[in-house]
Design an enzyme around this catalytic site. Sequence first.
Site, short mmCIF file in Angstrom:
data_model
loop_
_atom_site.label_atom_id
_atom_site.label_comp_id
_atom_site.label_asym_id
_atom_site.label_seq_id
_atom_site.Cartn_x
_atom_site.Cartn_y
_atom_site.Cartn_z
CG ASP A 129 13.38 5.34 -9.75
OD1 ASP A 129 12.80 6.36 -10.16
OD2 ASP A 129 12.91 4.59 -8.88
CG ASN A 169 8.26 -4.78 -3.74
OD1 ASN A 169 8.36 -3.56 -3.55
ND2 ASN A 169 8.90 -5.41 -4.72
CG HIS A 215 10.03 -0.81 -4.82
ND1 HIS A 215 9.52 -1.57 -5.86
CD2 HIS A 215 9.44 0.41 -4.96
CE1 HIS A 215 8.70 -0.84 -6.58
NE2 HIS A 215 8.61 0.35 -6.05
CD GLU A 255 11.81 -4.12 -6.97
OE1 GLU A 255 11.17 -3.85 -5.94
OE2 GLU A 255 11.27 -4.21 -8.09
C1 F6R Z 1 9.41 5.94 -8.61
C2 F6R Z 1 9.94 5.03 -7.61
C3 F6R Z 1 9.13 3.96 -7.02
C4 F6R Z 1 7.70 4.40 -6.68
C5 F6R Z 1 6.92 3.24 -6.09
C6 F6R Z 1 5.48 3.60 -5.82
O1 F6R Z 1 10.39 6.89 -8.97
O2 F6R Z 1 11.06 5.15 -7.29
O3 F6R Z 1 9.77 3.51 -5.86
O4 F6R Z 1 7.75 5.45 -5.76
O5 F6R Z 1 6.95 2.16 -6.98
O6 F6R Z 1 4.83 3.85 -7.02
P1 F6R Z 1 3.33 4.42 -7.04
O7 F6R Z 1 3.40 5.79 -6.49
O8 F6R Z 1 2.96 4.43 -8.50
O9 F6R Z 1 2.51 3.51 -6.22
#
Ligand code: F6R
Length: 540
Positions: free
Chosen positions: A67, A136, A138, A143
């Site tokens: 992403d 959450n 995702h 989401e």
């Molecule tokens: C990042 C992504 C997100 C993160 C998720 C966890 O490329 O796709 O899904 O993997 O938000 O983020 P952290 O590791 O910062 O807790």
Amino acid sequence: MRVIVCNDYDEMSKRAAKLVASQITLKPDCVLGLATGSTPIGLYENLAEMNRLGEIDFSGVTTFNLDEYYPISPENDQSYRYFMNEHLFNKVNIDINRTHVPDGQTEDPEAECARYEKMINDCGGIDLQILGIGQNGHIGFNEPDNNLNTVTHLTGLTQSTIDANARFFKSKEDVPTRALTMGIASILKSRKIILLASGRTKYKVVRELLNEGINTSVPATMLKVHPDVVLICDKEAYASMYLGVDIGGTSVKLGVIDGFNNIVYKDSLPTHKDKPAKAIIDNVAKVCSDIIARFPVSAVGVGTPGIIDFEKNTVSATNLPFDNAPIVDWMKETIKLPIYINNDANCAALGEAVAGEGADVRDMFMVTLGTGIGGGIIIDKKIYMGAKGDAGEIGHMCIEANGIPCSCGSRGCWEKYASVSALIEQTEAAAQKEPDSILAKVVEKNCVVDGKTIFEAKIQGCPVAERVFDQYIDYLAIGIRNIINIFRPGIVVIAGGISEAGNMILEPLVKKVNSSVPIRISRLQNDAGIIGAALLGRDK
Ligand code: F6R
């Protein structure tokens, strides 16, 4: 879904790096799907190191990132392109032209998403996808929603994701509200998936992922349809359990709490205060070790009576043989986990503030009525320690100039009037002065005066007991009014054995204090100390 639980973040990162390295060794021209965020940073560090040591070769590897924020320039240090260059691409021998991140500057997001999806397919699909997980649920930026998009698409970020990611930005307002992300089907098409989760903030979602069926409110549950997913997480994300030890004069109470502050296991042992301090602590440490062997505990917190010297990490207590006792160092001889210590009244206050009567307010004052009067000040859900760690000695606040002498050297200290010991003295004095009273009869019958005597006589309609009690409540109310005037906490909680009297003490006290600040009896009672001690480890 296979689950690998590691001791900590470093171990998790190394395990994941080994799997990625095997993939590259088996297929040097493999396609990797990559994630950003804080979780995979350790994995990328390990991969960079392995590459530096010549253990893996990135020259044939192609990558697709999950992403990218939208809109954002690749030069922006918050962009995922920038992140990947910094954390991996600039550190390994990868051909930068083979690295792909959705174009956060595109003027036509729809076309960009279609192009991205096609590029993945044209490369033969992703061999190994790395994922993090949002609090959450995702994955990528898919989401929670009633309908999950299958392919790469432009999406809006939920408030919870904006809040979680705000830590990387100057302010919450700077967090982009949209992103381009691979869809759920794009992710599920990968041949293998490694999902990483670390730290206690991921505990809840990891539980949901493992326990719940497939549902779009926790998008990560979609991974359950994939035949080759491995969740690599650390203990905190998997179980997030903490051991709390509440050392008392007669018994030591121990409890394991889970990530929801529930006590999942409780135990206690006699303190044996006649033994030397080291023997007492060795015994406690041994019981702790047995518990740690049975539960995935990641830290230990100890609540102890007495004065703690936080610089030397030693404890001195009058009701235990602790004279500058290095309790934590002694426990560390047996327990190989982080150990934290604080005063027992502070621990009880913290427990009550987080999981008891104070759960809905930020600031709380806990008054523990016992032999003396202990105070625990909680500000913003944290123990207020004062400059030297000994704040909250509320029992020694003066309520009567030139009053009763106290062992602290002063006169008129609150605990000389409103502690349980004071109530017992007041009861004894009244029974002696009024030998014909019901109170005197109750004392004679019971052969002993304790904190309950006054209530027993009161229930039998004794006017002398009524007077003593009324006076006692006056003393108690003076101190509590002072506390409220100084701190204006969201709530004052009364704890200690006498709080078992419940409404018999609470109702007259509330009336006398006459304040809008709520006063309540401790809901957790003895468990508050265990939970609070356990929280010392968690909230570090
Ligand atoms: C990042 C992504 C997100 C993160 C998720 C966890 O490329 O796709 O899904 O993997 O938000 O983020 P952290 O590791 O910062 O807790």
